[in-house]
Design a protein around this motif. Structure first.
Motif, PDB file in Angstrom:
ATOM      1  N   SER A 254      -3.719  -1.468  -2.384  1.00 35.91           N
ATOM      2  CA  SER A 254      -3.198  -0.148  -2.024  1.00 35.91           C
ATOM      3  C   SER A 254      -1.830   0.090  -2.667  1.00 35.91           C
ATOM      4  N   ALA A 255      -0.995  -0.930  -2.713  1.00 35.37           N
ATOM      5  CA  ALA A 255       0.311  -0.773  -3.361  1.00 35.37           C
ATOM      6  C   ALA A 255       0.154  -0.558  -4.862  1.00 35.37           C
TER       7      ALA A 255
ATOM      8  N   LEU B  29      -6.561  -9.664   3.881  1.00 39.62           N
ATOM      9  CA  LEU B  29      -5.425  -8.871   4.335  1.00 39.62           C
ATOM     10  C   LEU B  29      -4.423  -8.670   3.202  1.00 39.62           C
ATOM     11  N   THR B  30      -4.128  -9.740   2.471  1.00 38.61           N
ATOM     12  CA  THR B  30      -3.210  -9.640   1.336  1.00 38.61           C
ATOM     13  C   THR B  30      -3.809  -8.786   0.233  1.00 38.61           C
ATOM     14  N   SER B  31      -5.111  -8.907  -0.003  1.00 39.03           N
ATOM     15  CA  SER B  31      -5.765  -8.124  -1.048  1.00 39.03           C
ATOM     16  C   SER B  31      -5.675  -6.632  -0.757  1.00 39.03           C
TER      17      SER B  31
ATOM     18  N   ASN C  54       0.786 -14.938   5.723  1.00 41.33           N
ATOM     19  CA  ASN C  54      -0.278 -14.483   6.621  1.00 41.33           C
ATOM     20  C   ASN C  54      -1.035 -15.647   7.229  1.00 41.33           C
TER      21      ASN C  54
ATOM     22  N   SER D  94       2.677 -13.927   0.195  1.00 38.61           N
ATOM     23  CA  SER D  94       2.011 -13.139   1.236  1.00 38.61           C
ATOM     24  C   SER D  94       0.829 -13.887   1.841  1.00 38.61           C
TER      25      SER D  94
ATOM     26  N   SER E 213       4.855 -12.959  -5.248  1.00 36.15           N
ATOM     27  CA  SER E 213       4.467 -12.053  -4.175  1.00 36.15           C
ATOM     28  C   SER E 213       3.138 -12.400  -3.540  1.00 36.15           C
TER      29      SER E 213
ATOM     30  N   ARG F 197      -3.470  -5.132   1.023  1.00 38.28           N
ATOM     31  CA  ARG F 197      -2.062  -4.744   0.880  1.00 38.28           C
ATOM     32  C   ARG F 197      -1.691  -4.503  -0.578  1.00 38.28           C
ATOM     33  N   PHE F 198      -2.077  -5.411  -1.461  1.00 37.12           N
ATOM     34  CA  PHE F 198      -1.674  -5.298  -2.855  1.00 37.12           C
ATOM     35  C   PHE F 198      -2.505  -4.286  -3.633  1.00 37.12           C
TER      36      PHE F 198
END
Length: 92
Positions: A13-14, A6-8, A54, A50, A46, A10-11
């Motif tokens: 895509s950012a 989930l964190t991967s 999570n 995260s 960060s 998110r980061f």
């Protein structure tokens, strides 16, 4: 979905959006000394935050997770007061 994927997502895509914006703005590449510092700060500040957030939210109820997320700014201010010597003033 577990915390790390989930964190991967998110980061990644950012990062794609940020790299596209940086390329569009044509900013110069920072020195390699600064790149290492930026990566270390982003990893420690960060990514780990995260992942642990999570993981914690997956183990408690939705109400408790919402409460924890909402008091993070208050806890940050209360920690900055003795650690960094910040003054706590009334807003406004």
């Amino acid at each position: 979905m577990t915390a790390v994927p989930l964190t991967s997502i998110r980061f990644v895509s950012a990062a794609a959006l940020a790299l596209g914006w940086i390329a569009w703005m044509r900013w110069p590449f920072p020195s390699w000394r600064h790149v290492g510092r930026y990566l270390a700060c982003s990893l420690l500040g960060s990514v780990w935050y995260s992942i642990f957030t999570n993981m914690g939210q997956a183990t408690v109820s939705a109400g408790a997770a919402s409460f924890i997320n909402n008091i993070i700014p208050i806890l940050t201010a209360l920690m900055a007061w003795p650690v960094l010597g910040e003054r706590l003033n009334r807003p406004g």
